[in-house]
Motif scaffolding. Structure first.
Motif, PDB file in Angstrom:
ATOM      1  N   VAL A   1     -25.677 -47.499  21.340  1.00 26.73           N
ATOM      2  CA  VAL A   1     -26.869 -48.154  20.801  1.00 26.73           C
ATOM      3  C   VAL A   1     -27.406 -47.432  19.571  1.00 26.73           C
ATOM      4  CG1 VAL A   1     -29.264 -48.794  21.300  1.00 26.73           C
ATOM      5  CG2 VAL A   1     -27.480 -49.154  23.025  1.00 26.73           C
ATOM      6  N   GLY A   2     -27.415 -46.083  19.619  1.00 28.66           N
ATOM      7  CA  GLY A   2     -28.059 -45.331  18.545  1.00 28.66           C
ATOM      8  C   GLY A   2     -27.184 -44.412  17.743  1.00 28.66           C
ATOM      9  N   GLY A   3     -25.916 -44.296  18.109  1.00 27.05           N
ATOM     10  CA  GLY A   3     -25.009 -43.447  17.351  1.00 27.05           C
ATOM     11  C   GLY A   3     -25.251 -41.966  17.519  1.00 27.05           C
ATOM     12  N   GLN A   4     -25.912 -41.567  18.600  1.00 16.56           N
ATOM     13  CA  GLN A   4     -26.235 -40.163  18.829  1.00 16.56           C
ATOM     14  C   GLN A   4     -25.417 -39.596  19.987  1.00 16.56           C
ATOM     15  OE1 GLN A   4     -30.408 -40.460  19.667  1.00 16.56           O
ATOM     16  NE2 GLN A   4     -30.995 -40.714  17.523  1.00 16.56           N
ATOM     17  N   THR A   5     -25.248 -38.278  19.979  1.00 12.94           N
ATOM     18  CA  THR A   5     -24.607 -37.588  21.093  1.00 12.94           C
ATOM     19  C   THR A   5     -25.664 -36.771  21.808  1.00 12.94           C
ATOM     20  OG1 THR A   5     -22.520 -37.417  19.878  1.00 12.94           O
ATOM     21  CG2 THR A   5     -22.801 -35.962  21.783  1.00 12.94           C
ATOM     22  N   ASP A   6     -26.020 -37.175  23.020  1.00 13.57           N
ATOM     23  CA  ASP A   6     -27.103 -36.518  23.757  1.00 13.57           C
ATOM     24  C   ASP A   6     -26.790 -36.535  25.250  1.00 13.57           C
ATOM     25  OD1 ASP A   6     -29.426 -35.426  24.711  1.00 13.57           O
ATOM     26  OD2 ASP A   6     -30.724 -37.101  24.128  1.00 13.57           O
ATOM     27  N   VAL A   7     -26.105 -35.496  25.722  1.00 11.42           N
ATOM     28  CA  VAL A   7     -25.737 -35.418  27.131  1.00 11.42           C
ATOM     29  C   VAL A   7     -26.939 -35.062  28.000  1.00 11.42           C
ATOM     30  CG1 VAL A   7     -24.166 -34.311  28.787  1.00 11.42           C
ATOM     31  CG2 VAL A   7     -23.384 -34.811  26.468  1.00 11.42           C
ATOM     32  N   ARG A   8     -27.972 -34.472  27.396  1.00 10.34           N
ATOM     33  CA  ARG A   8     -29.179 -34.137  28.160  1.00 10.34           C
ATOM     34  C   ARG A   8     -30.109 -35.337  28.338  1.00 10.34           C
ATOM     35  NH1 ARG A   8     -32.688 -30.678  27.712  1.00 10.34           N
ATOM     36  NH2 ARG A   8     -32.301 -28.753  28.858  1.00 10.34           N
ATOM     37  N   GLY A   9     -29.849 -36.427  27.640  1.00  4.50           N
ATOM     38  CA  GLY A   9     -30.768 -37.556  27.609  1.00  4.50           C
ATOM     39  C   GLY A   9     -30.986 -38.245  28.937  1.00  4.50           C
TER      40      GLY A   9
END
Length: 336
Positions: free
Chosen positions: A199-207
């Motif tokens: 959806v946002g093109g981000q890498t965030d495993v903590r999200g």
């Protein structure tokens, strides 16, 4: 029916289409090195086949085969938390099991085998498989293997517009073979990371930490922070679902992007995942699903897409189409 995600724009749709092909390429690249000597520093992995299952060059293993069984159900537009969808996924798992796979994890084999032995026409396969998995976990102290996490990227495609529903689906599909809460937690975290990437093109495993039970959030936050700090080589052996998630995370985050070039980072990170060693196909498959979600199907080298293949007689191009259909709320039927 699952909530429609037809609101995806072209870039987001490409990212969604990258989930399965990214996983499959990581899987096929990792197959030759599973529990063997991994490529050395600066050396690239190759899809030479072989491995524990004597696979053909470019053939994916159980990791992607089970993901395809999930994606086939997602491609019908099903709500993956529903009993009907879980029955269909369980039936897909059993069809793969009945095909005599060349390589299958010990726990997954035990659960699917016991389910096949006990299944009758008047028993719901999803409920039975979930109970068999719970019984297995009760009898085995160490049942939080990486076998649920390896296939979970396909789950994310069904619920990109609802993170709470996605977390529920991740837990329900994980529980078909892996009842340990840590296995489910890892699937929730990775599915949410894939959703955010698409959806946002981000890498965030903590999200996805807020989607976990409060009593386990601090442990997972610490484990993820350890992965972000590295080095990636620390996360072996990685048959444990926590260590597998850490290994995949470290390979992705600690691999520098080459001037922001999508295809180069995807390739470099997959090679880095395999160099960690141990369960190389699984770690690279896990990493590949998130990398594909981040960079998109168009970032995957064409020669890789053309070469990968596997159960049930699918090609790389088939996976791109399947993921695209699943991420857009389904077409009413899965691929033949």
């Amino acid at each position: 029916m699952a909530s429609a995600t037809d609101g995806l724009d072209d870039v987001q749709s490409d990212r969604a289409a990258g989930v399965l092909i990214g996983q499959a390429c990581g899987d096929a690249l990792g197959v030759p090195y599973e529990f063997a000597t991994p490529p050395g520093a600066g050396e690239a992995a190759e899809m030479t086949g072989g491995g524990l299952g004597g696979f053909a060059p470019g053939e994916w293993s159980d990791d992607t085969a089970m993901a395809v069984a999930i994606a086939d159900v997602a491609a019908t537009g099903a709500d993956l938390t529903s009993p009907e969808a879980l029955d269909a996924i369980a039936t897909g798992f059993l069809a793969w099991y009945d095909s005599g796979p060349a390589d299958i994890g010990v726990q997954t084999s035990a659960v699917l085998g016991a389910t096949r032995d006990r299944l009758t026409d008047d028993v719901a396969p999803g409920a039975l498989m979930t109970q068999v998995a719970a019984d297995y976990a009760a009898e085995h102290e160490r049942s939080a293997g990486n076998g649920a996490l390896m296939r979970t990227g396909a789950v994310a495609l069904a619920h990109l517009d609802d993170r709470v529903k996605l977390a529920e689906a991740a837990r329900a599909v994980a529980a078909l073979t892996h009842a340990d809460p840590l296995a489910a937690d890892s699937c929730v975290l990775w599915c949410e990371a894939i959703r955010v990437a698409v959806v946002g093109g981000q890498t965030d495993v903590r999200g996805g930490l807020d989607l976990l039970p409060p009593e386990r959030r601090a442990d997972w936050a610490r484990w993820i922070d350890d992965a972000l700090a590295g080095p990636a080589a620390d996360f072996t052996p990685n048959g444990f679902t926590v260590t597998a998630l850490q290994a995949a995370t470290a390979a992705i985050v600690l691999t520098p992007a080459s001037h922001g070039h999508a295809g180069e980072h995807l390739q470099d990170a997959l090679h880095a995942a395999i160099r960690i060693g141990d369960d190389t196909d699984t770690v690279a498959a896990i990493a590949g699903a998130l990398l594909g979600a981040k960079w998109g199907a168009t970032s995957v080298p064409e020669e890789w897409v053309e070469r990968v293949h596997g159960w049930p007689g699918r090609t790389g191009a088939d996976l791109v189409t399947l993921a695209r259909v699943a991420s857009h709320g389904g077409s009413g039927s899965a691929l033949a």
